[in-house]
Design a protein around this motif. Structure first.
Motif: not given
Ligand code: SAH
Length: 344
Positions: A41-43, A45-55, A68-70
């Protein structure tokens, strides 16, 4: 409710730990989505960049606190969140009965098990044409042909166990029901011996469904109140022929083409009437399904061109199918008559 959405090229964020999310990731990748990962949930670092607004956010329930909060924030901004089942923590084996060969006769439990599998070891008689649509798992053909096993039984059991011990959810997809001449009991025993959790999902057996495909009910009121399912893999003994002939119900034989001659002769010798109706149903539910109807005295020559896979049916119930076919044909005639009268 289930919806089918074309995800080709769509950005999908799959949340959940790597192990729990692995099947969801594979499913979305197979569906053509561009998959992004968030493993904590904290994200991390190895996950890499994330899309601004996923589908779409595919949320795998991995048991970690904090998701849950995310997910709530996503929902609040209008991003759909789909709940995804987590892959189990340890590997296991599921023996799945695949029915007589058509995807339509898979059970709901079979479809679910296939969907959640990492690896599927399948047989020739299982419904295998549609497997790529039912699962994103690795597909391994261990197909058995009579007298010609592509992978031997001991090797199949070894492969299954090794794969499960490596942490995979293994599906062993078999034709019909795993416990009807399917060596299902042996496969369960080898898992138990190796300490691998195993379960069995029953399937629609060809012993009942293939006669039904030809319109033959294995029991019928006042015609037959029992049915016996016999393997014709090896010829029966004289004693067995005598018992079978004395039973008086329906006899269903699987793997019986190679020993048909001995069976017919043995039952005749044991006193069964030569005019006892008999049917051979080849390739039930498959292209080229064919039914040959004769009687005990004539079946050997009538079925000379028949080949495996086929189910043999011996008993008066074969006549029920013929009578029903008569009704069905009469109904079709009436329909045609009605249509021609309405048309004129
Ligand atoms: N476990 C399976 C049977 C395995 S033995 C079941 O419950 O159905 C394999 C035999 O099943 C074949 O030799 C044939 O006799 C029968 N069989 C399986 N599928 C069939 C099909 N679609 N049409 C005709 N016979 C079939």
């Amino acid at each position: 409710m289930q919806l089918s959405i074309d995800l080709t090229g769509r950005e999908v964020l799959v949340t959940g730990s790597d192990h729990a999310a692995r099947q969801a990731v594979r499913r979305y990748e197979t569906a053509g989505a561009v998959v992004y990962r968030l493993s904590t949930p904290a994200g991390a670092a190895q996950d890499g960049p994330l899309p601004e607004r996923p589908f779409l956010v595919a949320a795998v329930d991995d048991g970690q606190p904090g998701w849950e909060s995310l997910l709530e924030r996503c929902r609040a901004t209008g991003i759909p969140v789909a709940a995804e089942p987590a892959a189990g923590p340890v590997g296991h084996v599921t023996l799945v009965g695949g029915g007589p060969g058509t995807t339509d006769l898979l059970t709901v439990a079979a479809v679910k098990a296939l969907r959640d599998a990492d690896v599927v070891f399948f047989d020739r008689l299982a419904p295998c044409q549609d497997l790529p649509d039912l699962t994103s798992a690795e597909l391994v053909d261990v197909g058995k042909k009579p007298g010609h096993h592509k992978v031997g039984q001991a090797d199949i059991e070894k492969l299954m166990v090794e794969s499960a011990l490596a942490g995979n959810n293994v599906v062993r997809l078999k034709g019909g029901d795993p416990y009807v001449f399917g060596r299902g009991g042996e496969e369960v025993a080898s898992c138990v011996a190796a300490g691998v959790p195993v379960r069995v999902i029953s399937g629609v057996t060809s012993a009942i469904s293939v006669p039904a495909a030809a319109g033959i009910p294995v029991t019928h009121r006042e015609v037959s109140h029992m049915f016996t399912v016999v393997s014709g893999h090896a010829p029966l003994t004289e004693k067995e022929h005598t018992h079978l002939a004395g039973l008086g119900g329906t006899i269903v034989v699987l793997m019986g083409i190679g020993t048909l001659h001995q069976l017919a002769a043995g039952l005749r010798k044991a006193g069964m009437r030569p005019d006892m109706p008999m049917a051979v149903v080849e390739r039930g539910y498959r292209p080229g399904q064919r039914t040959t109807i004769a009687d005990l005295g004539t079946i050997t020559s009538a079925a000379a061109g028949c080949s495996n896979p086929a189910v043999l049916v011996i008993g008066e119930v074969v006549r029920v199918a013929e009578a029903n076919r008569g009704h069905a044909e009469a109904a079709a005639d009436l329909d045609r008559l009605a249509a021609s009268l309405l048309g004129s």
